[in-house]
Write a protein that holds these residues in place. Structure first.
Motif, PDB file in Angstrom:
ATOM      1  N   ILE A 176     -20.130 -37.496  55.278  1.00  0.00           N
ATOM      2  CA  ILE A 176     -19.150 -37.805  54.237  1.00  0.00           C
ATOM      3  C   ILE A 176     -18.887 -39.308  54.209  1.00  0.00           C
ATOM      4  O   ILE A 176     -18.745 -39.952  55.240  1.00  0.00           O
ATOM      5  CB  ILE A 176     -17.836 -37.045  54.497  1.00  0.00           C
ATOM      6  CG1 ILE A 176     -18.016 -35.550  54.207  1.00  0.00           C
ATOM      7  CG2 ILE A 176     -16.705 -37.602  53.654  1.00  0.00           C
ATOM      8  CD1 ILE A 176     -18.219 -35.225  52.742  1.00  0.00           C
TER       9      ILE A 176
ATOM     10  N   ARG B 109     -16.187 -41.888  52.492  1.00  0.00           N
ATOM     11  CA  ARG B 109     -14.928 -41.955  51.773  1.00  0.00           C
ATOM     12  C   ARG B 109     -14.975 -43.038  50.696  1.00  0.00           C
ATOM     13  O   ARG B 109     -15.471 -44.137  50.921  1.00  0.00           O
ATOM     14  CB  ARG B 109     -13.773 -42.270  52.730  1.00  0.00           C
ATOM     15  CG  ARG B 109     -13.470 -41.179  53.727  1.00  0.00           C
ATOM     16  CD  ARG B 109     -12.906 -39.942  53.063  1.00  0.00           C
ATOM     17  NE  ARG B 109     -11.651 -40.231  52.379  1.00  0.00           N
ATOM     18  CZ  ARG B 109     -10.458 -40.178  52.968  1.00  0.00           C
ATOM     19  NH1 ARG B 109     -10.350 -39.880  54.247  1.00  0.00           N
ATOM     20  NH2 ARG B 109      -9.370 -40.430  52.273  1.00  0.00           N
TER      21      ARG B 109
ATOM     22  N   ARG C 156     -13.967 -34.125  44.969  1.00  0.00           N
ATOM     23  CA  ARG C 156     -12.855 -33.817  45.859  1.00  0.00           C
ATOM     24  C   ARG C 156     -13.306 -32.831  46.926  1.00  0.00           C
ATOM     25  O   ARG C 156     -13.891 -31.804  46.625  1.00  0.00           O
ATOM     26  CB  ARG C 156     -11.702 -33.200  45.070  1.00  0.00           C
ATOM     27  CG  ARG C 156     -11.148 -34.096  43.973  1.00  0.00           C
ATOM     28  CD  ARG C 156     -10.269 -35.183  44.539  1.00  0.00           C
ATOM     29  NE  ARG C 156      -9.733 -36.039  43.493  1.00  0.00           N
ATOM     30  CZ  ARG C 156      -8.970 -37.093  43.720  1.00  0.00           C
ATOM     31  NH1 ARG C 156      -8.656 -37.420  44.952  1.00  0.00           N
ATOM     32  NH2 ARG C 156      -8.532 -37.831  42.727  1.00  0.00           N
TER      33      ARG C 156
ATOM     34  N   GLY D 297     -11.850 -33.902  52.761  1.00  0.00           N
ATOM     35  CA  GLY D 297     -11.679 -35.278  53.213  1.00  0.00           C
ATOM     36  C   GLY D 297     -11.082 -36.191  52.170  1.00  0.00           C
ATOM     37  O   GLY D 297     -10.893 -37.372  52.420  1.00  0.00           O
ATOM     38  N   GLY D 298     -10.800 -35.644  50.966  1.00  0.00           N
ATOM     39  CA  GLY D 298     -10.233 -36.456  49.895  1.00  0.00           C
ATOM     40  C   GLY D 298     -11.278 -36.778  48.842  1.00  0.00           C
ATOM     41  O   GLY D 298     -12.126 -35.953  48.511  1.00  0.00           O
TER      42      GLY D 298
ATOM     43  N   THR E 230     -14.488 -38.232  47.907  1.00  0.00           N
ATOM     44  CA  THR E 230     -15.614 -38.535  48.776  1.00  0.00           C
ATOM     45  C   THR E 230     -16.954 -38.421  48.065  1.00  0.00           C
ATOM     46  O   THR E 230     -17.088 -37.793  47.019  1.00  0.00           O
ATOM     47  CB  THR E 230     -15.644 -37.582  49.991  1.00  0.00           C
ATOM     48  OG1 THR E 230     -15.663 -36.229  49.518  1.00  0.00           O
ATOM     49  CG2 THR E 230     -14.443 -37.794  50.880  1.00  0.00           C
TER      50      THR E 230
ATOM     51  N   LYS F 142     -21.089 -37.547  49.423  1.00  0.00           N
ATOM     52  CA  LYS F 142     -21.833 -37.018  50.567  1.00  0.00           C
ATOM     53  C   LYS F 142     -23.245 -37.592  50.541  1.00  0.00           C
ATOM     54  O   LYS F 142     -23.922 -37.547  49.520  1.00  0.00           O
ATOM     55  CB  LYS F 142     -21.869 -35.486  50.545  1.00  0.00           C
ATOM     56  CG  LYS F 142     -22.523 -34.885  51.777  1.00  0.00           C
ATOM     57  CD  LYS F 142     -22.422 -33.362  51.783  1.00  0.00           C
ATOM     58  CE  LYS F 142     -21.061 -32.900  52.224  1.00  0.00           C
ATOM     59  NZ  LYS F 142     -21.041 -31.422  52.453  1.00  0.00           N
TER      60      LYS F 142
ATOM     61  N   GLY G 159     -18.828 -35.037  47.220  1.00  0.00           N
ATOM     62  CA  GLY G 159     -18.427 -34.676  48.578  1.00  0.00           C
ATOM     63  C   GLY G 159     -18.295 -33.193  48.828  1.00  0.00           C
ATOM     64  O   GLY G 159     -18.407 -32.747  49.972  1.00  0.00           O
TER      65      GLY G 159
ATOM     66  N   ALA H 280     -18.142 -46.898  53.760  1.00  0.00           N
ATOM     67  CA  ALA H 280     -17.143 -46.690  52.707  1.00  0.00           C
ATOM     68  C   ALA H 280     -17.795 -47.058  51.381  1.00  0.00           C
ATOM     69  O   ALA H 280     -18.499 -48.066  51.295  1.00  0.00           O
ATOM     70  CB  ALA H 280     -15.902 -47.546  52.944  1.00  0.00           C
TER      71      ALA H 280
END
Length: 309
Positions: A101, A103, A153, A156-157, A159, A161, A180, A285
């Motif tokens: 993941i 973010r 969504r 993990g918020g 994200t 992948k 994500g 990130a």
């Protein structure tokens, strides 16, 4: 030569595969200087406008990175470096697959504007799914994965992948980007089909590994059937609920899938490859607005791993 710049030997490995000019823009600016700027940004995560002046105009570096991400130049360079390693017998073809993941930075409750996806009709952003979300924009060249621009969504918020395969020496062989919330098993086929290591002479590129190891996320019927159809030996643990369902059926449940415990221990190579990728701040990130540009950023990080490790 600054910290993180290409050495002379590394540059000579890339130089033969880069065009000196193109019909649209004329002669390119010095490729080595621009690549050093791209690698600096990938390593540090700095904003493009804040690149040191020794790399030349920041917009030139940014546009070259965006263009190479769209037309596949970054992936082509990665494959050529892999081809040289394969010709020297330096690739361990007992590969592993996994995902991680990434973010997308947030400010309060809103996604960071640098990673919010392109703005589309209606004022919304392409990567921000909501209750009244409009239709997703078309996927850009190079692929942005599911979820518009590879943003979604998950627990993990907000994200992205990153799915990858890695050889037995912890180096990424292929990469894909999705939203994500996408399940890992849906990307096994795309990840494996992106493995294309050219031969040094005539002949088709190598696409098939010697064996594959993966965790329980890939333990389902379609994944195993795909691997059997391609003749790829694989080690994937059986899920607890699948095992219980098979045992309930008795003899009708069939035999348990084969599992090599010693081979499965080598799956840690993909975890270490993820760790090497995430040493690059622009991969750990997501700051790229478009999905294909973020994939190009991850590809540039993978290229440095192949050149230096």
């Amino acid at each position: 030569m600054g910290r993180g710049d290409l050495s002379g030997a590394e540059w000579e490995r890339l130089r033969p595969f880069l065009l000196v000019s193109n019909r649209r823009c004329g002669r390119w600016r010095d490729h080595r200087q621009v690549i050093d700027g791209i690698l600096c940004r990938v390593r540090t995560g700095v904003q493009w406008r804040d690149l040191p002046e020794r790399f030349g105009p920041w917009k030139t570096v940014h546009e070259r990175h965006r263009l190479w991400s769209a037309d596949g130049t970054g992936e082509r360079l990665l494959r050529q470096v892999q081809a040289a390693a394969d010709a020297a017998g330096e690739i361990d073809w007992d590969i592993s697959v996994d995902s991680t993941i990434v973010r997308a930075p947030v400010c309060g409750r809103c996604p960071h504007r640098s990673a919010a996806g392109p703005r589309i009709k209606g004022g919304r952003t392409g990567g921000t799914p909501g209750r009244n979300a409009v239709a997703e924009p078309e996927r850009p060249p190079g692929g942005g994965g599911a979820g518009g621009e590879g943003l979604g969504r998950s627990r993990g918020g907000f994200t992205t992948k990153l799915h990858l395969s890695a050889d037995g020496r912890c180096r990424p062989l292929s990469l894909t980007v999705t939203a994500g919330q996408r399940a890992d098993c849906t990307q096994l086929k795309p990840v494996l089909e992106k493995i294309r290591v050219p031969r040094p002479g005539p002949g088709r590129p190598r696409k098939k590994p010697d064996s594959l190891a993966a965790d329980e996320a890939y333990s389902n019927g379609p994944c195993r059937e795909y691997l059997r159809r391609r003749g790829i030996r694989h080690t994937i643990p059986e899920k607890t609920d699948s095992q219980a369902a098979r045992l309930r059926k008795g003899s009708r449940g069939g035999r348990p899938p084969g599992f090599d415990e010693q081979r499965y221990k080598k799956r840690s190579t993909v975890e270490r490859a993820i760790n090497c990728l995430k040493q690059h701040r622009a991969v750990a990130a997501r700051y790229d607005k478009r999905g294909y540009v973020h994939l190009g950023t991850a590809t540039a990080a993978a290229l440095t791993i192949w050149l230096r490790f």
